[in-house]
Design a protein around this motif. Structure first.
Motif, PDB file in Angstrom:
ATOM      1  N   HIS A 265      19.086  78.958 -78.443  1.00 39.50           N
ATOM      2  CA  HIS A 265      18.283  79.133 -79.658  1.00 39.50           C
ATOM      3  C   HIS A 265      19.189  79.221 -80.888  1.00 39.50           C
ATOM      4  O   HIS A 265      20.139  80.005 -80.897  1.00 39.50           O
ATOM      5  CB  HIS A 265      17.423  80.398 -79.553  1.00 39.50           C
ATOM      6  N   THR A 266      18.904  78.381 -81.855  1.00 42.39           N
ATOM      7  CA  THR A 266      19.690  78.354 -83.091  1.00 42.39           C
ATOM      8  C   THR A 266      18.728  78.465 -84.278  1.00 42.39           C
ATOM      9  O   THR A 266      17.511  78.257 -84.113  1.00 42.39           O
ATOM     10  CB  THR A 266      20.446  77.013 -83.217  1.00 42.39           C
ATOM     11  N   LEU A 267      19.264  78.726 -85.462  1.00 41.90           N
ATOM     12  CA  LEU A 267      18.386  78.835 -86.635  1.00 41.90           C
ATOM     13  C   LEU A 267      17.600  77.536 -86.896  1.00 41.90           C
ATOM     14  O   LEU A 267      16.380  77.596 -87.098  1.00 41.90           O
ATOM     15  CB  LEU A 267      19.188  79.244 -87.868  1.00 41.90           C
ATOM     16  N   PRO A 268      18.256  76.342 -86.867  1.00 42.06           N
ATOM     17  CA  PRO A 268      17.457  75.123 -87.100  1.00 42.06           C
ATOM     18  C   PRO A 268      16.335  74.965 -86.068  1.00 42.06           C
ATOM     19  O   PRO A 268      15.234  74.535 -86.409  1.00 42.06           O
ATOM     20  CB  PRO A 268      18.494  73.992 -86.958  1.00 42.06           C
ATOM     21  N   LYS A 269      16.605  75.357 -84.809  1.00 41.08           N
ATOM     22  CA  LYS A 269      15.555  75.230 -83.784  1.00 41.08           C
ATOM     23  C   LYS A 269      14.420  76.237 -84.017  1.00 41.08           C
ATOM     24  O   LYS A 269      13.257  75.941 -83.747  1.00 41.08           O
ATOM     25  CB  LYS A 269      16.149  75.430 -82.384  1.00 41.08           C
ATOM     26  N   VAL A 270      14.762  77.426 -84.507  1.00 43.79           N
ATOM     27  CA  VAL A 270      13.720  78.427 -84.793  1.00 43.79           C
ATOM     28  C   VAL A 270      12.829  77.901 -85.933  1.00 43.79           C
ATOM     29  O   VAL A 270      11.600  77.981 -85.871  1.00 43.79           O
ATOM     30  CB  VAL A 270      14.335  79.804 -85.153  1.00 43.79           C
ATOM     31  N   LYS A 271      13.460  77.299 -86.924  1.00 45.77           N
ATOM     32  CA  LYS A 271      12.689  76.754 -88.054  1.00 45.77           C
ATOM     33  C   LYS A 271      11.738  75.642 -87.566  1.00 45.77           C
ATOM     34  O   LYS A 271      10.548  75.631 -87.900  1.00 45.77           O
ATOM     35  CB  LYS A 271      13.645  76.194 -89.119  1.00 45.77           C
ATOM     36  N   LYS A 272      12.300  74.754 -86.736  1.00 46.28           N
ATOM     37  CA  LYS A 272      11.511  73.632 -86.193  1.00 46.28           C
ATOM     38  C   LYS A 272      10.357  74.156 -85.327  1.00 46.28           C
ATOM     39  O   LYS A 272       9.239  73.645 -85.376  1.00 46.28           O
ATOM     40  CB  LYS A 272      12.447  72.744 -85.360  1.00 46.28           C
ATOM     41  N   SER A 273      10.664  75.211 -84.575  1.00 42.10           N
ATOM     42  CA  SER A 273       9.657  75.817 -83.709  1.00 42.10           C
ATOM     43  C   SER A 273       8.464  76.324 -84.539  1.00 42.10           C
ATOM     44  O   SER A 273       7.304  76.085 -84.204  1.00 42.10           O
ATOM     45  CB  SER A 273      10.322  76.954 -82.929  1.00 42.10           C
ATOM     46  N   LEU A 274       8.781  76.983 -85.648  1.00 40.29           N
ATOM     47  CA  LEU A 274       7.720  77.507 -86.523  1.00 40.29           C
ATOM     48  C   LEU A 274       6.954  76.374 -87.210  1.00 40.29           C
ATOM     49  O   LEU A 274       5.720  76.391 -87.272  1.00 40.29           O
ATOM     50  CB  LEU A 274       8.344  78.417 -87.578  1.00 40.29           C
ATOM     51  N   LEU A 275       7.705  75.403 -87.697  1.00 41.20           N
ATOM     52  CA  LEU A 275       7.089  74.288 -88.421  1.00 41.20           C
ATOM     53  C   LEU A 275       6.121  73.491 -87.552  1.00 41.20           C
ATOM     54  O   LEU A 275       4.984  73.236 -87.930  1.00 41.20           O
ATOM     55  CB  LEU A 275       8.189  73.335 -88.900  1.00 41.20           C
ATOM     56  N   ASN A 276       6.608  73.127 -86.350  1.00 42.39           N
ATOM     57  CA  ASN A 276       5.821  72.243 -85.463  1.00 42.39           C
ATOM     58  C   ASN A 276       5.001  73.013 -84.431  1.00 42.39           C
ATOM     59  O   ASN A 276       4.348  72.403 -83.591  1.00 42.39           O
ATOM     60  CB  ASN A 276       6.747  71.281 -84.712  1.00 42.39           C
ATOM     61  N   GLU A 277       5.153  74.330 -84.454  1.00 41.93           N
ATOM     62  CA  GLU A 277       4.506  75.195 -83.442  1.00 41.93           C
ATOM     63  C   GLU A 277       4.829  74.680 -82.042  1.00 41.93           C
ATOM     64  O   GLU A 277       3.956  74.405 -81.225  1.00 41.93           O
ATOM     65  CB  GLU A 277       3.006  75.326 -83.711  1.00 41.93           C
TER      66      GLU A 277
END
Ligand code: 13P
Ligand code: SF4
Length: 303
Positions: A265-277
């Motif tokens: 888990h990285t910050l860009p992946k957390v952001k993508k996770s939130l954006l795309n659910e």
């Protein structure tokens, strides 16, 4: 906070989401989490969630447990490859076989198991409450899996018969620790308190001042008058301790003891996770229904 962290916090608020993180996550993830903790604390937190979306920065079994407790909420994991190898060591087939061979035994499973195995358990436990869970049962014989070392730890604190299932379930990270590492560090830091996780081999556990879950380690460092602590668990536990207690000196028992799946888990992946659910963790209804009983039984003991 850096720019990306600020964006994630904003996105989290816009989406009405909450971020949970295990103690082994990297510092930048801990900093954006609403809650960080050990497996039990994360389970308890997951049982109280009021937000519709949860981003779980941990491994598969933790996110699955959150879904088992919250079938109506969207549980997301930023990297779906974040799987705990130990959880995969106990297959449903092997567990059913052990149950047939020991029909009089209660089944206690570590939360580090697949949901389909959880569905076959009488009750779950974590490293923070394993002895308490076993002692709460009326049966004198306990099938305990998948961690053989945690099973050994429990067997040292109960008169009940503990039968490990499978025979050699273990965590590859905690297997890296040796008695030589402990002895060497004790020589270098004679006043240090040795805190060891019960997933370590028995020989390593025997050299501990205290055997604790990661949450227990954090509490102990806060309460202890000591300054130096040898930390026998995943290396980023020292990061977590340092964040909470900057004046204390946590020393990793072995710097290369890294849980790779947790670090996906990285910050860009957390952001993508939130954006795309993404990626949604969903335990099939029938499995979740049966597994929930075992999780809730454990949580009742911790209330
Ligand atoms: P705890 O954080 O519950 O001590 O567990 C450690 C671990 O290995 C999680 O998988
Ligand atoms: Fe699994 Fe070990 Fe990593 Fe914990 S530290 S998640 S038990 S591999």
């Amino acid at each position: 906070m850096n720019q990306l962290q600020k964006e994630i916090i904003k996105l989290k608020e816009d989406k009405n989401a909450i971020i949970l993180a295990h103690n082994y996550q990297k510092k930048e993830i801990q900093e954006i989490a609403d809650f960080s903790g050990d497996s039990l604390e994360l389970c308890i937190e997951a049982s109280k969630i009021h937000k519709p979306i949860v981003v779980f920065c941990g491994v598969d079994f933790m996110a699955e447990t959150a879904n088992i407790l919250n079938p109506d909420k969207k549980i997301l994991i930023p990297d779906k490859e974040a799987e705990c190898p130990m959880a995969h060591m106990l297959t449903l087939k092997e567990l059913k076989k052990a149950k047939r061979e020991h029909p009089d035994a209660a089944v206690v499973l570590y939360v580090n198991t697949l949901a389909e195995a959880k569905a076959e358990a009488d009750i779950l436990c974590t490293s923070a409450n394993a002895v308490q869970v076993v002692e709460s049962l009326k049966e004198d014989k306990i099938l305990f899996g998948p961690d053989k070392n945690l099973a050994w730890y429990v067997s040292q604190h109960t008169d009940k018969e503990i039968i490990p299932v499978p025979e050699d379930g273990h965590c590859y990270v905690h297997k890296m620790f040796t008695t030589e590492q402990v002895k060497k560090l004790k020589k270098e830091h004679p006043n240090a308190e040795v805190l060891i996780h019960p997933e370590c081999d028995p020989e390593v556990q025997k050299l501990a001042d205290r055997i604790l879950s990661t949450g227990g380690m954090l509490r102990r460092v806060g309460e202890s008058p000591n300054q130096d602590f040898i930390i026998g668990t995943e290396v980023d536990m020292t990061t977590r301790i340092k964040m909470e207690f900057p004046d204390k000196n946590p020393i990793p028992l072995f710097k290369e003891a890294i849980c790779e799946p947790m670090k996906l888990h990285t910050l860009p992946k957390v952001k993508k996770s939130l954006l795309n659910e993404e990626y949604v963790v969903k335990v099939p209804y029938n499995i979740a229904k049966r597994a929930r009983k075992a999780v809730e039984r454990m949580l009742e003991l911790s209330a």
